[in-house]
Design an enzyme around this catalytic site. Structure first.
Site, short mmCIF file in Angstrom:
data_model
loop_
_atom_site.label_atom_id
_atom_site.label_comp_id
_atom_site.label_asym_id
_atom_site.label_seq_id
_atom_site.Cartn_x
_atom_site.Cartn_y
_atom_site.Cartn_z
N TYR A 53 0.86 -1.19 0.00
CA TYR A 53 0.00 0.00 0.00
C TYR A 53 0.89 1.23 0.00
O TYR A 53 1.80 1.33 0.82
CB TYR A 53 -0.91 0.03 1.24
N GLU A 55 -0.35 4.81 -0.67
CA GLU A 55 -1.08 6.07 -0.90
C GLU A 55 -0.14 7.25 -0.70
O GLU A 55 0.69 7.25 0.21
CB GLU A 55 -2.25 6.17 0.09
N ASP A 199 -6.68 13.70 -24.87
CA ASP A 199 -6.76 12.30 -24.44
C ASP A 199 -6.15 11.46 -25.56
O ASP A 199 -6.78 11.23 -26.59
CB ASP A 199 -8.22 11.93 -24.20
N THR A 225 -4.10 6.09 -21.77
CA THR A 225 -3.97 4.73 -21.27
C THR A 225 -2.55 4.28 -21.58
O THR A 225 -1.86 4.89 -22.41
CB THR A 225 -4.95 3.77 -21.96
N LYS A 228 -2.67 0.48 -24.91
CA LYS A 228 -3.09 0.41 -26.32
C LYS A 228 -1.83 0.41 -27.20
O LYS A 228 -1.02 -0.49 -27.05
CB LYS A 228 -4.10 1.51 -26.60
N ARG A 234 -2.42 -2.67 -18.41
CA ARG A 234 -3.66 -1.89 -18.32
C ARG A 234 -3.47 -0.82 -17.27
O ARG A 234 -3.13 -1.12 -16.13
CB ARG A 234 -4.83 -2.78 -17.89
C1 LIG Z 1 -9.65 3.56 -24.19
C2 LIG Z 1 -9.96 4.96 -23.95
C3 LIG Z 1 -10.25 5.46 -22.66
C4 LIG Z 1 -10.58 4.58 -21.49
O1 LIG Z 1 -9.65 3.73 -21.06
P1 LIG Z 1 -10.03 2.56 -20.03
O2 LIG Z 1 -8.69 2.12 -19.58
O3 LIG Z 1 -10.79 1.55 -20.81
O4 LIG Z 1 -10.85 3.17 -18.94
C5 LIG Z 1 -10.38 6.82 -22.50
N1 LIG Z 1 -10.25 7.66 -23.54
C6 LIG Z 1 -10.03 7.22 -24.79
C7 LIG Z 1 -9.91 8.20 -25.89
C8 LIG Z 1 -9.88 5.85 -25.04
O5 LIG Z 1 -9.69 5.43 -26.29
#
Ligand SMILES: *Cc1c(COP(=O)(O)O)cnc(C)c1O
Length: 413
Positions: A53, A55, A199, A225, A228, A234
């Site tokens: 932990y 935090e 994003d 993220t 991807k 993840r």
């Molecule tokens: C995949 C994605 C997210 C969310 O990601 P998670 O890990 O699934 O919560 C947010 N914004 C965009 C643009 C995404 O493609």
């Protein structure tokens, strides 16, 4: 207490994992948001760091015994800063959606006005959709793509921004295949005094490799993220200008989250390390070449691609000319061992659960080592399956071909 290996301790779960492992090995993955992590990233996740932990932040924890964990998180932050030329990095967000929740929390009050891309035009749920926390907590106004070109129309974005005077403008997408004009967004935001939020969840790997433009030096705040195109575990990250560092860190913890997942932070550091290597640039370059080869092959076979092609790792195939809808196509392709995700097309006449398109991406097949030649083969397999959807023998024959191709491009686990 004694512990057995997983295979002995819990054969039921072991068996399920084994079957999923085999499925991944034998099937073609074209879901644009998925990838295969390296063995090193996988190893980092399966470690005792999960026991801790921590935090707080390095040097300022609410629990004892964090002097080694501090090194992990600091390394993740430093590598990420280098990768994206970021002034400040928060490496703790658990996933993309909570990262975005923290960004909104850091900059906005509930009810504040925000501009984001419409979901059915390629945006993400967390960019203001009504069923999502974002759309419920904040007053989102949405922009879209041009009906004729399928491309974001910056004049329209500017007109909406001037009319609505949002406090924040969000740029980024889950299903859009063209370069984003980061500088254009920044100019519009400056004109109306809005914060800029990018994003880059989908394209982070391509940006890290330098094959797509990087918004981090331009925007106030950027989330991504890590699982991807970036090929990490993840999870997610938030990057921002130094002046916003405190408010971002406070929004992540104690604002949104409790303890960080330190084993995942370690795996993020490993992935950032991999992305800093020159080989990663070659990988990212090939992802785009593969997507472009695939889009050209689809177009050559009479399919329509939204915006007419791609600049990145994905494309949205409009199936309406083929008399098919996304859900049916997704199911047919699943039968032959090809995974894709149904997708809306701009101004989709069909409902979101059964939209008119398919989103297809090349990060995972590129990780397997496939190149342009294989992309043409894959489009041929898809086309044959969609044209012979009732013919079980034909579909079985295609499934065997998919497995055969996968055997030639093994996953190195
Ligand atoms: C995949 C994605 C997210 C969310 O990601 P998670 O890990 O699934 O919560 C947010 N914004 C965009 C643009 C995404 O493609």
């Amino acid at each position: 207490m004694t512990y057995e290996n997983l295979s002995q301790q819990d054969p039921e779960i072991w068996d399920i994992i084994g079957r999923e492992n085999k499925r991944q090995a034998e099937e073609i993955e074209l879901i644009a948001s998925e990838n295969y992590v390296s063995r090193a990233v996988l190893e980092a996740m399966a470690t005792v760091l999960t026991n801790k932990y921590s935090e707080g932040y390095p040097g300022k924890r609410y629990y004892g015994g964090n002097y080694i964990i501090d090194e992990v998180e600091t390394l993740a932050i430093e590598r990420c800063q280098k990768l994206f030329k970021a002034e400040h990095v928060n490496a703790q967000p658990l996933s993309g959606s909570p990262a975005n929740a923290a960004v909104y929390m850091a900059f906005l009050e509930p009810g504040d006005k925000v501009l984001g891309l419409k979901l059915d035009h390629g945006g993400h749920l967390s960019h203001g959709h009504s069923v999502n926390f974002s759309g419920r907590l904040y007053n989102f106004v949405q922009y879209g793509v041009n009906e004729k070109t399928g491309i974001i129309d910056m004049d329209e974005v500017r007109a909406i921004a001037l009319r609505e005077k949002p406090k924040m403008i969000v740029a980024g997408f889950s299903a859009y295949s063209r370069e984003i004009d980061w500088t254009g967004f920044k100019k519009i935001a400056d004109e109306v005094g809005a914060y800029t939020f990018a994003d880059i969840a989908h394209i982070a790997g391509l940006i890290a490799a330098g094959v797509l433009a990087n918004p981090v030096p331009i925007f106030d705040v950027v989330s991504s993220t890590t699982h991807k195109t970036l090929r990490g575990p993840r999870g997610a990250i938030i990057m921002c200008k130094e002046q916003f560092a405190k408010q971002i860190d406070r929004a992540v913890f104690p604002g949104m989250q409790g303890g960080p997942h330190d084993h995942i932070t370690a795996a993020k550091a490993v992935a950032f390390g991999e992305a800093l290597k020159p080989e990663f640039k070659a990988y990212a370059t090939q992802i785009i070449k593969n997507a472009q080869a695939m889009a050209a092959e689809f177009i050559g076979r009479g399919y329509k691609i939204v915006s007419g092609g791609t600049d990145n790792h994905l494309m949205v195939v409009d199936l309406s000319l083929k008399g098919l809808v996304g859900k049916e196509a997704e199911k047919i392709l699943e039968k032959i061992g090809i995974s894709v995700s149904r997708s809306t097309i701009p101004n989709d006449p069909n409902p979101p659960m059964n939209p008119s398109g398919l989103r297809i991406g090349t990060p995972a097949v590129t990780t397997r080592g496939m190149k342009e030649t294989e992309m043409k083969i894959i489009v041929d397999l898809i086309d044959q399956a969609l044209n012979n959807k009732e013919d079980e023998n034909k579909l079985n024959e295609l499934k065997a071909k998919v497995k055969d191709l996968c055997t030639k491009f093994k996953l190195d686990y």
